[in-house]
Design an enzyme around this catalytic site. Structure first.
Site, PDB file in Angstrom:
ATOM      1  N   ASN A   9      -0.490  -6.503  -4.377  1.00 37.21           N
ATOM      2  CA  ASN A   9      -0.483  -7.447  -3.237  1.00 37.21           C
ATOM      3  C   ASN A   9      -1.402  -8.547  -3.325  1.00 37.21           C
ATOM      4  O   ASN A   9      -2.584  -8.358  -3.211  1.00 37.21           O
ATOM      5  CB  ASN A   9      -0.638  -6.593  -2.064  1.00 37.21           C
ATOM      6  CG  ASN A   9      -0.787  -7.322  -0.769  1.00 37.21           C
ATOM      7  OD1 ASN A   9      -0.269  -8.632  -0.704  1.00 37.21           O
ATOM      8  ND2 ASN A   9      -1.289  -6.708   0.253  1.00 37.21           N
ATOM      9  N   TRP A  10      -0.931  -9.780  -3.624  1.00 38.74           N
ATOM     10  CA  TRP A  10      -1.853 -10.852  -3.896  1.00 38.74           C
ATOM     11  C   TRP A  10      -2.191 -11.526  -2.761  1.00 38.74           C
ATOM     12  O   TRP A  10      -3.030 -12.466  -2.525  1.00 38.74           O
ATOM     13  CB  TRP A  10      -0.816 -11.985  -4.891  1.00 38.74           C
ATOM     14  CG  TRP A  10      -0.531 -11.498  -6.050  1.00 38.74           C
ATOM     15  CD1 TRP A  10      -0.974 -10.298  -6.675  1.00 38.74           C
ATOM     16  CD2 TRP A  10       0.244 -11.981  -7.054  1.00 38.74           C
ATOM     17  NE1 TRP A  10      -0.565 -10.191  -8.086  1.00 38.74           N
ATOM     18  CE2 TRP A  10       0.117 -11.253  -8.107  1.00 38.74           C
ATOM     19  CE3 TRP A  10       0.639 -13.297  -7.083  1.00 38.74           C
ATOM     20  CZ2 TRP A  10       0.922 -11.859  -9.248  1.00 38.74           C
ATOM     21  CZ3 TRP A  10       1.365 -13.640  -8.265  1.00 38.74           C
ATOM     22  CH2 TRP A  10       1.756 -12.944  -9.469  1.00 38.74           C
ATOM     23  N   LYS A  11      -1.735 -10.965  -1.486  1.00 40.46           N
ATOM     24  CA  LYS A  11      -1.974 -11.568  -0.029  1.00 40.46           C
ATOM     25  C   LYS A  11      -1.934 -13.276  -0.214  1.00 40.46           C
ATOM     26  O   LYS A  11      -1.246 -13.653  -0.893  1.00 40.46           O
ATOM     27  CB  LYS A  11      -3.459 -11.123   0.293  1.00 40.46           C
ATOM     28  CG  LYS A  11      -3.593  -9.649   0.115  1.00 40.46           C
ATOM     29  CD  LYS A  11      -4.813  -9.157   0.718  1.00 40.46           C
ATOM     30  CE  LYS A  11      -5.152  -7.651   0.269  1.00 40.46           C
ATOM     31  NZ  LYS A  11      -6.062  -6.991   1.098  1.00 40.46           N
ATOM     32  N   HIS A  95       1.645  -4.023   6.778  1.00 41.33           N
ATOM     33  CA  HIS A  95       0.358  -3.938   6.176  1.00 41.33           C
ATOM     34  C   HIS A  95      -0.420  -4.235   7.347  1.00 41.33           C
ATOM     35  O   HIS A  95      -0.548  -4.910   8.346  1.00 41.33           O
ATOM     36  CB  HIS A  95       0.163  -5.149   5.074  1.00 41.33           C
ATOM     37  CG  HIS A  95      -0.918  -4.980   4.374  1.00 41.33           C
ATOM     38  ND1 HIS A  95      -2.155  -5.213   4.809  1.00 41.33           N
ATOM     39  CD2 HIS A  95      -1.097  -4.929   3.073  1.00 41.33           C
ATOM     40  CE1 HIS A  95      -3.170  -5.279   4.019  1.00 41.33           C
ATOM     41  NE2 HIS A  95      -2.552  -4.789   3.088  1.00 41.33           N
ATOM     42  N   GLU A  97      -3.296  -5.840   7.687  1.00 41.82           N
ATOM     43  CA  GLU A  97      -3.518  -7.012   8.080  1.00 41.82           C
ATOM     44  C   GLU A  97      -2.444  -7.817   9.107  1.00 41.82           C
ATOM     45  O   GLU A  97      -2.990  -8.701  10.005  1.00 41.82           O
ATOM     46  CB  GLU A  97      -3.841  -7.954   6.581  1.00 41.82           C
ATOM     47  CG  GLU A  97      -5.086  -7.638   6.102  1.00 41.82           C
ATOM     48  CD  GLU A  97      -5.269  -7.598   4.497  1.00 41.82           C
ATOM     49  OE1 GLU A  97      -4.256  -8.240   4.039  1.00 41.82           O
ATOM     50  OE2 GLU A  97      -6.009  -6.988   3.896  1.00 41.82           O
ATOM     51  N   GLU A 167      -2.855   3.603   3.327  1.00 37.76           N
ATOM     52  CA  GLU A 167      -3.885   2.594   3.243  1.00 37.76           C
ATOM     53  C   GLU A 167      -5.024   3.119   4.371  1.00 37.76           C
ATOM     54  O   GLU A 167      -4.592   2.253   5.431  1.00 37.76           O
ATOM     55  CB  GLU A 167      -3.588   1.139   3.054  1.00 37.76           C
ATOM     56  CG  GLU A 167      -2.330   0.920   1.916  1.00 37.76           C
ATOM     57  CD  GLU A 167      -2.322  -0.574   1.605  1.00 37.76           C
ATOM     58  OE1 GLU A 167      -2.752  -0.731   0.599  1.00 37.76           O
ATOM     59  OE2 GLU A 167      -2.036  -1.428   2.487  1.00 37.76           O
ATOM     60  N   GLY A 173     -10.245  -3.741   0.983  1.00 39.43           N
ATOM     61  CA  GLY A 173     -10.982  -4.717   0.911  1.00 39.43           C
ATOM     62  C   GLY A 173     -12.456  -4.745   1.034  1.00 39.43           C
ATOM     63  O   GLY A 173     -13.291  -5.415   1.106  1.00 39.43           O
ATOM     64  N   SER A 213      -9.032  -0.567  -1.988  1.00 40.34           N
ATOM     65  CA  SER A 213     -10.046  -0.886  -3.053  1.00 40.34           C
ATOM     66  C   SER A 213      -9.776   0.253  -4.513  1.00 40.34           C
ATOM     67  O   SER A 213     -10.634   0.694  -4.962  1.00 40.34           O
ATOM     68  CB  SER A 213     -11.339  -0.202  -2.462  1.00 40.34           C
ATOM     69  OG  SER A 213     -11.766  -1.184  -1.556  1.00 40.34           O
ATOM     70  N   GLY A 234      -4.732  -4.718  -3.795  1.00 40.41           N
ATOM     71  CA  GLY A 234      -5.073  -5.943  -3.314  1.00 40.41           C
ATOM     72  C   GLY A 234      -5.975  -6.487  -4.192  1.00 40.41           C
ATOM     73  O   GLY A 234      -5.413  -7.101  -5.600  1.00 40.41           O
ATOM     74  N   GLY A 235      -7.073  -6.467  -4.107  1.00 42.28           N
ATOM     75  CA  GLY A 235      -8.145  -7.584  -4.797  1.00 42.28           C
ATOM     76  C   GLY A 235      -8.059  -7.368  -6.178  1.00 42.28           C
ATOM     77  O   GLY A 235      -7.985  -8.261  -6.988  1.00 42.28           O
TER      78      GLY A 235
HETATM   79  C1  PEP Z   1      -4.038  -3.983   0.215  1.00 41.45           C
HETATM   80  O1  PEP Z   1      -4.197  -5.269   0.346  1.00 41.45           O
HETATM   81  O2  PEP Z   1      -3.032  -3.279   0.294  1.00 41.45           O
HETATM   82  C2  PEP Z   1      -5.139  -3.341  -0.632  1.00 41.45           C
HETATM   83  C3  PEP Z   1      -5.208  -1.991  -0.695  1.00 41.45           C
HETATM   84  O3  PEP Z   1      -6.090  -4.227  -0.849  1.00 41.45           O
HETATM   85  P1  PEP Z   1      -7.607  -3.810  -1.700  1.00 41.45           P
HETATM   86  O4  PEP Z   1      -6.929  -3.295  -3.066  1.00 41.45           O
HETATM   87  O5  PEP Z   1      -8.205  -5.160  -1.990  1.00 41.45           O
HETATM   88  O6  PEP Z   1      -8.378  -2.858  -0.688  1.00 41.45           O
END
Ligand code: PEP
Length: 253
Positions: A9-11, A95, A97, A167, A173, A213, A234-235
């Site tokens: 997920n590049w957000k 999600h 966010e 999640e 994050g 994470s 994500g990251g």
């Molecule tokens: C996400 O955006 O779904 C996520 C899990 O982010 P991260 O891996 O950065 O915690």
């Protein structure tokens, strides 16, 4: 029997040029990977270019959101038919966010999931508790409500295109990951709820990703858990080397 599914997920990151550079590397490095399904979720501006670059590979292109109406006076929204037109085959809905900053609710997530499936897409429905909810022992109750809303319109005959992403919000994050045991406990609970709704046999086929994470150093231990069927990343999906390492860690041993 469930093929793990790892999605980056590049957000709100990556210009079209940056997206193409990353996905070209992924295509080169993951083209031959076996036993794991892979997807990327670029921002909408890069969706079409990324999908086109991924033609001829098994990596799928996902949208990060999907409005429930197919078209009309809904400024700023993108629908399942438009995602499909751009080459996307999956959508992430709910999600944390989106829930936190853009007003997504259990009910609207359900409408989005239903619309994505009706439009022929696969859908990843995200659930997960906030820290205060975990600390007050409300994790399972919160996840239950999110599943009830998110899956309200998802019929049993659509579940081959349904994925759940667990999640925990406190792990997204933050660099803080749920332990494999903490994650497995919630994943097993989610599978129980899926069995209540669709029957045990169907529930056994539905993939449940972990997100929060995930990185190369913790991916293998998480993926080794019985009910963890891949990851929403994500990251660590923004760098090819890290994402490739996570995909490889998800391969069945
Ligand atoms: C996400 O955006 O779904 C996520 C899990 O982010 P991260 O891996 O950065 O915690």
């Amino acid at each position: 029997m469930r093929t793990p599914f790892v999605v980056g997920n590049w957000k709100l990151n990556k210009t079209i040029a940056e997206a193409l550079a990353l996905v070209t590397e992924l295509k080169n490095q993951l083209g031959a990977v076996k036993g794991v399904a892979v997807g990327v979720a670029p921002p909408f501006t890069a969706l079409s270019a990324v999908a086109k670059r991924l033609e001829g590979s098994s990596i799928v292109t996902c949208a990060q959101n999907c409005f429930w109406e197919p078209s009309g006076a809904f400024t700023g929204e993108i629908s399942a038919p438009l995602i499909a037109d751009a080459g996307g085959t999956w959508a992430i809905v709910g999600h944390s966010e989106r829930r936190q900053f853009f007003g997504d609710t259990n009910e609207s997530v359900g409408k989005k999931a239903k619309a994505a499936l009706a439009g022929g897409l696969g859908v990843i429905v995200c659930v997960g508790e906030q820290l205060a909810e975990r600390d007050s022992n409300r994790t399972l109750e919160v996840v239950d409500a999110q599943l009830a809303g998110g899956l309200a319109g998802v019929a049993a005959n659509a579940t081959s295109r349904l994925v759940i992403a667990y999640e925990p919000v406190w792990a997204i994050g933050t660099g803080r990951t749920a332990t494999p045991g903490q994650a497995q406990e919630v994943h097993a609970h989610i599978r129980k709820r899926l069995a209540d709704q669709y029957g045990a046999q169907v529930a056994d086929t539905i993939r449940i990703q972990y997100g929060g994470s995930v990185k190369p150093s913790n991916a293998e231990a998480l993926m080794a858990e019985k009910d963890i069927d891949g990851a929403l990343v994500g990251g660590a999906s923004l760098e090819a080397a890290d994402f490739v390492a996570i995909v490889k860690a998800a391969r069945p041993g």
